[in-house]
Design a protein around this motif. Structure first.
Motif, short mmCIF file in Angstrom:
data_model
loop_
_atom_site.label_atom_id
_atom_site.label_comp_id
_atom_site.label_asym_id
_atom_site.label_seq_id
_atom_site.Cartn_x
_atom_site.Cartn_y
_atom_site.Cartn_z
N VAL A 40 20.44 5.40 -22.69
CA VAL A 40 20.10 4.07 -23.18
C VAL A 40 19.39 4.27 -24.52
N ASP A 41 19.90 3.61 -25.56
CA ASP A 41 19.31 3.74 -26.89
C ASP A 41 18.16 2.75 -27.05
N VAL A 42 17.05 3.26 -27.57
CA VAL A 42 15.90 2.42 -27.93
C VAL A 42 15.83 2.44 -29.45
N LEU A 43 16.22 1.33 -30.09
CA LEU A 43 16.36 1.28 -31.54
C LEU A 43 15.17 0.57 -32.18
N VAL A 59 15.78 5.92 -31.26
CA VAL A 59 16.42 6.02 -32.56
C VAL A 59 15.55 5.29 -33.59
N ILE A 60 15.05 6.04 -34.57
CA ILE A 60 14.26 5.44 -35.63
C ILE A 60 15.18 5.20 -36.83
N VAL A 61 15.32 3.94 -37.21
CA VAL A 61 16.19 3.56 -38.32
C VAL A 61 15.32 3.29 -39.55
N VAL A 88 23.21 -1.07 -42.42
CA VAL A 88 22.01 -1.56 -41.75
C VAL A 88 21.49 -0.50 -40.79
N ASP A 89 22.41 0.14 -40.06
CA ASP A 89 22.05 1.15 -39.06
C ASP A 89 23.26 2.06 -38.88
N HIS A 127 25.27 -3.57 -38.60
CA HIS A 127 24.29 -4.25 -37.75
C HIS A 127 23.55 -3.21 -36.91
N ILE A 128 22.47 -3.63 -36.29
CA ILE A 128 21.72 -2.75 -35.40
C ILE A 128 22.52 -2.54 -34.12
N GLY A 129 22.59 -1.28 -33.65
CA GLY A 129 23.27 -0.98 -32.41
C GLY A 129 24.61 -0.30 -32.62
#
Length: 330
Positions: free
Chosen positions: A14-17, A119-121, A271-272, A311-313
């Motif tokens: 599971v990604d935590v963005l 994940v640090i963007v 964006v990401d 976009h994010i994700g």
């Protein structure tokens, strides 16, 4: 016709963005633009220190499979999660995309938890990944359904999955079952530091079992331990039937049987960058299994990558088939 066009095997995460400035990376000791493995304590600490975050089912190969399912492909995924809240989120999200997901859950009594990737963007769109593998590290040959692998036209192996005590044996079982039934095998190299940890195993697999190699420029140079990109491409093309090597804004280089194509990238505001390579591979494999030529596979891969970085994700939000049509490809 086989039941599945593509079956993926990888780290179920599971990604935590979260967004942050470069200064945060320095303060937290995070290497920019790479994947670092962390333990549970570090995962908890980082989660507490980041700002508002978005939690989305992820994992490299799972993103690829979700992309194929989004396009209507017949696809399935193998990756281990726990019978916990994040595990339930992961399974629901993947199945909702239309992919088959039947890997047995690790029981609630298991000490390790469902894996997650923080994940640090940064403002430039670069992503720096901090991965707690959790139970997905313990994917074993017992989790590989040989009948499912035999029903795949292609299997797609995630390089990150090399980090695990039984992962090489699990891959070997999947490869033997797939190839024994006339299927083909693709792999993504995932990350230069992953290659450093497992270079010999990667090279052996590429030479002896892989039909399609996905990688980016940095991974290609790391695999062949050279600063000469052209030399690395030539070496890879001598070892595997098809090579698809992405090169950020420079597009993708595709090599097969002495032929080579360069497909330009689709200009996009980043964006990401999370998931760009994953969705490139998903669209490429979907196109390949639907009979498109390699150059068109590359074009569709680039379009899918451009959509996901807008976009994010790491899962598509726009209709990829509609985007292909807009580019005159379907």
């Amino acid at each position: 016709m086989k039941k599945f066009q593509v079956v993926g095997i990888g780290n179920a995460m599971v990604d935590v963005l979260a967004r942050a400035e470069d200064a945060f990376l320095e303060e937290a000791g995070i290497g920019k633009g790479i994947m670092q493995l962390i333990d549970m304590d570090r995962a908890v600490s980082l989660y507490a220190s980041v700002g508002p975050a978005k939690e989305i089912s992820g994992g490299s190969a799972a993103n690829t499979i979700a992309g194929i399912a989004h396009l209507g492909g017949r696809t399935a995924y193998v990756g281990k999660v726990k019978d916990d809240q994040l595990g339930a989120i992961f399974a629901h999200d993947l199945r909702a995309q239309g992919a088959v997901y039947e890997t047995a859950l690790a029981p609630k009594s298991e000490e390790a938890e469902t894996g997650r990737c923080i994940v640090i963007v940064t403002p430039d769109g670069e992503r720096s990944m901090n991965t707690y593998l959790g139970v997905t590290e313990f994917l074993s040959p017992d989790d590989i359904d040989e009948e499912q692998m035999a029903e795949a036209e292609w299997i797609y192996l995630e390089g990150y999955r090399f980090d695990g005590p039984d992962s090489h044996a699990a891959f070997a079982k999947a490869i033997n079952a797939c190839k024994g039934a006339g299927g083909k095998v693709s792999i993504t190299l995932s990350d230069p530091f992953c290659i450093d940890r497992h270079r010999d195993a990667f090279r052996d697999m590429i030479k002896n079992h892989i039909d399609l190699l996905f990688c980016n420029r940095a991974e290609m140079l790391s695999m062949y331990q050279t600063d000469d990109f052209e030399s690395a491409l030539t070496k890879a093309a001598a070892e595997v039937a098809v090579v698809a090597c992405t090169d950020s804004e420079n597009g993708v280089h595709i090599l097969e049987g002495g032929n080579r194509w360069h497909v330009p990238a689709v200009p996009t505001q980043i964006v990401d960058a999370t998931g760009a390579g994953d969705l490139f591979a998903g669209a490429f494999l979907w196109a390949l299994t639907n009979g498109y030529d390699l150059q068109t596979c590359g074009k569709m891969g680039n379009i899918a990558a451009s959509e996901v970085i807008s976009h994010i994700g790491a899962r598509p939000e726009a209709d990829l088939k509609a985007l292909f049509e807009d580019h005159g490809l379907t």
